[in-house]
Design a protein around this motif. Sequence first.
Motif, PDB file in Angstrom:
ATOM      1  N   HIS A  68       0.842  -1.196   0.000  1.00 18.10           N
ATOM      2  CA  HIS A  68       0.000   0.000   0.000  1.00 18.10           C
ATOM      3  C   HIS A  68       0.882   1.253   0.000  1.00 18.10           C
ATOM      4  O   HIS A  68       1.930   1.287   0.662  1.00 18.10           O
ATOM      5  CB  HIS A  68      -0.904  -0.004   1.232  1.00 18.10           C
ATOM      6  N   GLU A  89       0.702   4.025   1.524  1.00 17.31           N
ATOM      7  CA  GLU A  89       0.950   4.566   2.866  1.00 17.31           C
ATOM      8  C   GLU A  89       1.998   3.740   3.602  1.00 17.31           C
ATOM      9  O   GLU A  89       2.835   4.283   4.333  1.00 17.31           O
ATOM     10  CB  GLU A  89      -0.361   4.597   3.667  1.00 17.31           C
ATOM     11  N   LEU A  90       1.986   2.420   3.403  1.00 18.67           N
ATOM     12  CA  LEU A  90       3.026   1.576   4.005  1.00 18.67           C
ATOM     13  C   LEU A  90       4.385   1.863   3.377  1.00 18.67           C
ATOM     14  O   LEU A  90       5.411   1.845   4.052  1.00 18.67           O
ATOM     15  CB  LEU A  90       2.660   0.102   3.838  1.00 18.67           C
ATOM     16  N   LEU A  96      -1.801  -1.041  11.851  1.00 20.38           N
ATOM     17  CA  LEU A  96      -1.568  -0.361  10.578  1.00 20.38           C
ATOM     18  C   LEU A  96      -1.589  -1.354   9.416  1.00 20.38           C
ATOM     19  O   LEU A  96      -2.156  -1.084   8.352  1.00 20.38           O
ATOM     20  CB  LEU A  96      -0.229   0.380  10.625  1.00 20.38           C
ATOM     21  N   ALA A  97      -0.958  -2.515   9.615  1.00 16.46           N
ATOM     22  CA  ALA A  97      -0.941  -3.528   8.556  1.00 16.46           C
ATOM     23  C   ALA A  97      -2.356  -4.037   8.265  1.00 16.46           C
ATOM     24  O   ALA A  97      -2.717  -4.255   7.110  1.00 16.46           O
ATOM     25  CB  ALA A  97      -0.031  -4.691   8.960  1.00 16.46           C
ATOM     26  N   LYS A 128      -5.069  -2.321   8.699  1.00 19.50           N
ATOM     27  CA  LYS A 128      -5.792  -1.215   8.069  1.00 19.50           C
ATOM     28  C   LYS A 128      -5.512  -1.173   6.572  1.00 19.50           C
ATOM     29  O   LYS A 128      -6.409  -0.872   5.774  1.00 19.50           O
ATOM     30  CB  LYS A 128      -5.363   0.102   8.731  1.00 19.50           C
ATOM     31  N   TYR A 129      -4.274  -1.485   6.172  1.00 21.34           N
ATOM     32  CA  TYR A 129      -3.905  -1.411   4.755  1.00 21.34           C
ATOM     33  C   TYR A 129      -3.898  -2.788   4.086  1.00 21.34           C
ATOM     34  O   TYR A 129      -3.148  -3.050   3.156  1.00 21.34           O
ATOM     35  CB  TYR A 129      -2.543  -0.721   4.616  1.00 21.34           C
ATOM     36  N   LYS A 130      -4.740  -3.716   4.627  1.00 24.45           N
ATOM     37  CA  LYS A 130      -5.117  -4.968   3.957  1.00 24.45           C
ATOM     38  C   LYS A 130      -3.951  -5.936   3.767  1.00 24.45           C
ATOM     39  O   LYS A 130      -3.879  -6.635   2.752  1.00 24.45           O
ATOM     40  CB  LYS A 130      -5.769  -4.686   2.593  1.00 24.45           C
ATOM     41  N   GLU A 131      -3.040  -5.996   4.743  1.00 27.45           N
ATOM     42  CA  GLU A 131      -2.021  -7.040   4.690  1.00 27.45           C
ATOM     43  C   GLU A 131      -2.629  -8.365   5.157  1.00 27.45           C
ATOM     44  O   GLU A 131      -3.643  -8.383   5.867  1.00 27.45           O
ATOM     45  CB  GLU A 131      -0.826  -6.664   5.577  1.00 27.45           C
ATOM     46  N   CYS A 147       0.279  -9.789   9.556  1.00 33.15           N
ATOM     47  CA  CYS A 147      -0.140  -8.914  10.662  1.00 33.15           C
ATOM     48  C   CYS A 147       0.187  -9.556  12.010  1.00 33.15           C
ATOM     49  O   CYS A 147       0.655  -8.878  12.933  1.00 33.15           O
ATOM     50  CB  CYS A 147      -1.638  -8.627  10.567  1.00 33.15           C
TER      51      CYS A 147
END
Length: 513
Positions: A309, A311-312, A382-383, A385-388, A393
């Motif tokens: 992502h 943002e990551l 955070l991971a 949230k960004y679909k890891e 996670c």
Amino acid sequence: MPITPIIIASVVSLLVGGAITLLITKKMAHSAAKNIIEEAKLEADVLKKNKLLEAKEEELRMKAEVEKQANARMSKIQSAEAKAKQREMQLNQQQAELQRKRNETDNLRNSLENQKAAIELRQSEVEKMHKSAQETLEHISGLSAEEAKEKLVESLKDEAKTAAASYINDIMDDAKLTANREAKRIVVQSIQRVATETAIENAVTVFHIDSDEIKGRIIGREGRNIRALEAATGIEIIVDDTPEAIVLSGFDPVRREIARLALHQLVADGRIHPARIEEVVAKVRKQVEEEIIETGKRTTIDLGIHGLHPELIRLVGKMKYRSSYGQNLLQHSRETANLCAIMASELGLNPKKARRAGLLHDIGKVPDEEPELPHAILGMKLAEKYKEKPDICNAIGSHHDEVEQNSLLAPIVQVCDAISGARPGARREVVEAYIKRLNDLEQLALSYPGVIKTYAIQAGRELRVIVGADKISDVETEKLSAELAQRIQEELTYPGQVKITVIRETRSVSFAK
């Protein structure tokens, strides 16, 4: 003019001719009407006959339809009667079968009651014999049944404890010979295959200048320039007697870098005033943000990580300006990612997923906001949230044991994080914190009874505990070592891991005179 006979004759002739013509016309009309009436009667008779025929045909058709429906209904009734008769026969058969089974059940119940009575009689006889034998044994041994049972249980407990301790020692020895050797091979091979740099970060940045005259221009009239610079960057700027140097102090390395680059542009340009300072700081902040994103992209490309992502990626680039125990966070994450990939390959797991989890395991240290959460838990959120993926996670959140590990990827990330942080030269500590950690280790061990001396060696990575041979047995030393390891893990903060060695020895000293 006088009427002549000729005119009269003509008139009469005309009147007679008209009367004749009218009479003829009337006869013809009467004849035509009569013909029309006769034709209408004929047509009415034909139409009547046709309607009668149609009515008879409709009557025959309806009669046939009613007969057909009646036949179908009769067929259904006959079929239902046949099924009802068949069902009645089946019910009669089932009733007969049920009656037969009921009779068999009654016979079986009577037989069981007889057997139960016989068993109860035998049981009462056995109880009498058992009571008689117990009284005989108590009389011979001089102990009651409860006392004998307690002694037997205590004896079995002691035997079970000894056997369990021996079994545990055998398992531990076997594990040390096999698992420890294999684990060392994998870890050493992983470390040897990863080459990395060591970067040390401080809480201050020194900005060098050509002459001390520039200091006055940076301060400005009544300090307005330096106040504008501190307000724009959020960094404390220290201008003191240090020759040709200005100190930028702050815990946020990104802000320190922005302040350093902004000062460099302002000094090179020569125009230093509040409006220009705000303009340059805004421009430099945008450049640093672009550099962060570029660093994140370059890092993911170098490691072969795709689909991350944006943002990551930005958070990964932000690691470049962060440090942990003096170790650059981005370099530490890259090293951990490579170690994870190598170790996963050695264990037959997916190296790409391991490298991804290793790179992202410390993203909780570089958030835009600063919530009161451990960095591992924050990184996991955070991971998510960004679909890891869930296993990645979990590996991020459990690398400091704050959540339960539920995949093989999690311990690999935890071990590689410890390897990267524990290798010589990777991190540095403040002397006071280092000494306090050693003292805490020694005092924790001394709090146990039977401990004589404690030594924290190898920079606090090993704790040796000497116990009295007359106060603690060999089995208790194993228990003490495990309890110390558990308490150190729960109560103290330390990089890497701590090895606990409990030493129990017996010394016999004599003097020859």
